[in-house]
Scaffold this motif. Structure first.
Motif, mmCIF file in Angstrom:
data_model
loop_
_atom_site.group_PDB
_atom_site.id
_atom_site.type_symbol
_atom_site.label_atom_id
_atom_site.label_comp_id
_atom_site.label_asym_id
_atom_site.label_seq_id
_atom_site.Cartn_x
_atom_site.Cartn_y
_atom_site.Cartn_z
ATOM 1 N N LYS A 42 0.823 -1.297 0.026
ATOM 2 C CA LYS A 42 0.063 0.013 -0.054
ATOM 3 C C LYS A 42 0.686 1.188 -0.048
ATOM 4 C CE LYS A 42 -3.517 -2.377 2.647
ATOM 5 N NZ LYS A 42 -3.958 -2.548 3.907
ATOM 6 N N ASN A 43 2.009 1.253 0.796
ATOM 7 C CA ASN A 43 2.689 2.600 1.090
ATOM 8 C C ASN A 43 4.198 2.071 1.306
ATOM 9 O OD1 ASN A 43 2.713 2.218 3.668
ATOM 10 N ND2 ASN A 43 0.663 3.062 3.771
ATOM 11 N N LEU A 44 4.907 2.985 1.652
ATOM 12 C CA LEU A 44 6.486 2.542 2.016
ATOM 13 C C LEU A 44 6.533 2.602 3.655
ATOM 14 C CD1 LEU A 44 8.288 4.524 -0.715
ATOM 15 C CD2 LEU A 44 8.182 2.168 -0.381
ATOM 16 N N GLU A 45 5.551 2.487 4.440
ATOM 17 C CA GLU A 45 5.758 2.536 5.772
ATOM 18 C C GLU A 45 6.413 1.365 6.040
ATOM 19 O OE1 GLU A 45 2.404 1.321 9.393
ATOM 20 O OE2 GLU A 45 1.837 2.713 7.951
ATOM 21 N N SER A 55 7.830 4.239 -4.669
ATOM 22 C CA SER A 55 6.581 4.632 -4.641
ATOM 23 C C SER A 55 5.834 3.013 -4.653
ATOM 24 C CB SER A 55 5.889 5.298 -5.523
ATOM 25 O OG SER A 55 6.086 4.809 -6.759
ATOM 26 N N VAL A 56 4.604 2.855 -4.336
ATOM 27 C CA VAL A 56 4.118 1.749 -4.336
ATOM 28 C C VAL A 56 2.990 1.796 -5.361
ATOM 29 C CG1 VAL A 56 2.505 -0.147 -2.912
ATOM 30 C CG2 VAL A 56 4.647 1.085 -1.985
ATOM 31 N N ILE A 57 2.855 0.865 -6.250
ATOM 32 C CA ILE A 57 1.829 0.917 -7.494
ATOM 33 C C ILE A 57 1.567 -0.610 -7.670
ATOM 34 C CG2 ILE A 57 1.887 1.390 -9.891
ATOM 35 C CD1 ILE A 57 4.352 3.303 -9.855
ATOM 36 N N PHE A 172 12.591 -0.623 -11.717
ATOM 37 C CA PHE A 172 12.509 -1.698 -11.000
ATOM 38 C C PHE A 172 11.424 -1.984 -10.343
ATOM 39 C CE2 PHE A 172 16.524 -4.228 -11.702
ATOM 40 C CZ PHE A 172 16.198 -5.456 -10.975
ATOM 41 N N ASP A 173 10.859 -2.917 -10.035
ATOM 42 C CA ASP A 173 9.905 -3.485 -8.963
ATOM 43 C C ASP A 173 10.186 -4.615 -8.164
ATOM 44 O OD1 ASP A 173 8.217 -1.308 -10.572
ATOM 45 O OD2 ASP A 173 7.693 -2.969 -12.175
ATOM 46 N N PHE A 174 9.528 -4.347 -6.995
ATOM 47 C CA PHE A 174 9.881 -5.310 -5.800
ATOM 48 C C PHE A 174 8.696 -5.649 -5.281
ATOM 49 C CE2 PHE A 174 13.763 -3.176 -6.247
ATOM 50 C CZ PHE A 174 14.812 -4.453 -6.276
ATOM 51 N N ARG A 175 8.177 -6.883 -5.020
ATOM 52 C CA ARG A 175 6.989 -7.374 -4.260
ATOM 53 C C ARG A 175 7.246 -8.491 -3.341
ATOM 54 N NH1 ARG A 175 2.700 -9.198 -8.883
ATOM 55 N NH2 ARG A 175 3.724 -11.166 -9.515
#
Length: 182
Positions: A42-45, A55-57, A172-175
């Motif tokens: 949801k966010n970078l908390e 950011s979070v997308i 880049f994306d991470f999840r």
């Protein structure tokens, strides 16, 4: 006219039931027993460092390499006996990294940016790859998409530092970043 309606109907059925059409159909993440998730989707908390450009997308942590000023780190630390899992996706030629106790493992579009010994295990740029560190006494077996890419990778010495994501070249994306203590 009936042929046109039949074709439209069959196409709609294929999209709904087979997941054709590029949607996120069929993707459902379930946290494995004993794991703690570091990203919340949801966010970078729970992350610290130079957050500009991160950011979070759509549930994943996104690195905009042109806007980012530096690396980010999880505020949660881990021991030298754990399992770390995540997924990553790179644009063509992108180069990033993941820090484990301060030491970086290159995380890249392996087929195009190398290192060549990792390319055999990686999916093409733009696709999600699974990465795992199985760490015992500070030494990890590292796997990319279930294939061993490092048999004895020594983690860093800074146990006070949480898992880090590097800003370097390309977006880049991470999840699904998660850790399980042994």
């Amino acid at each position: 006219m009936n042929k046109s309606i039949s074709i439209i109907f069959l196409t709609a059925i294929a999209v709904l039931f087979l997941g054709v059409g590029g949607g996120r159909s069929g993707e459902k993440f379930e946290l494995e027993q004993g794991f703690t998730r570091l990203d919340n989707g949801k966010n970078l908390e729970g992350w610290t460092g130079k957050l500009d450009g991160w950011s979070v997308i759509d549930g994943y942590i996104h690195l905009d390499a042109k806007k980012a000023k530096g690396d980010i780190y999880s505020t949660k630390t881990h021991s030298g006996d754990c399992i770390i899992r995540l997924q990553f996706r790179a644009v063509k030629g992108a180069d990033s990294g993941v820090y484990v106790h301060g030491k970086q493992l290159q995380v890249r579009d392996y087929p195009n940016a190398g290192p060549k010994p990792y390319a055999f295990a990686a999916k093409p740029f733009g696709e999600w790859n699974d990465l795992e560190w199985d760490v015992t006494k500070g030494v990890a077996v590292v796997k990319c998409n279930g294939q061993v890419i490092e048999k004895a990778w020594t983690i860093g010495k800074d146990a006070k530092k949480g898992l880090g994501l590097q800003r370097e070249v390309g977006d880049f994306d991470f999840r699904y970043i998660r850790i399980k203590e042994k």
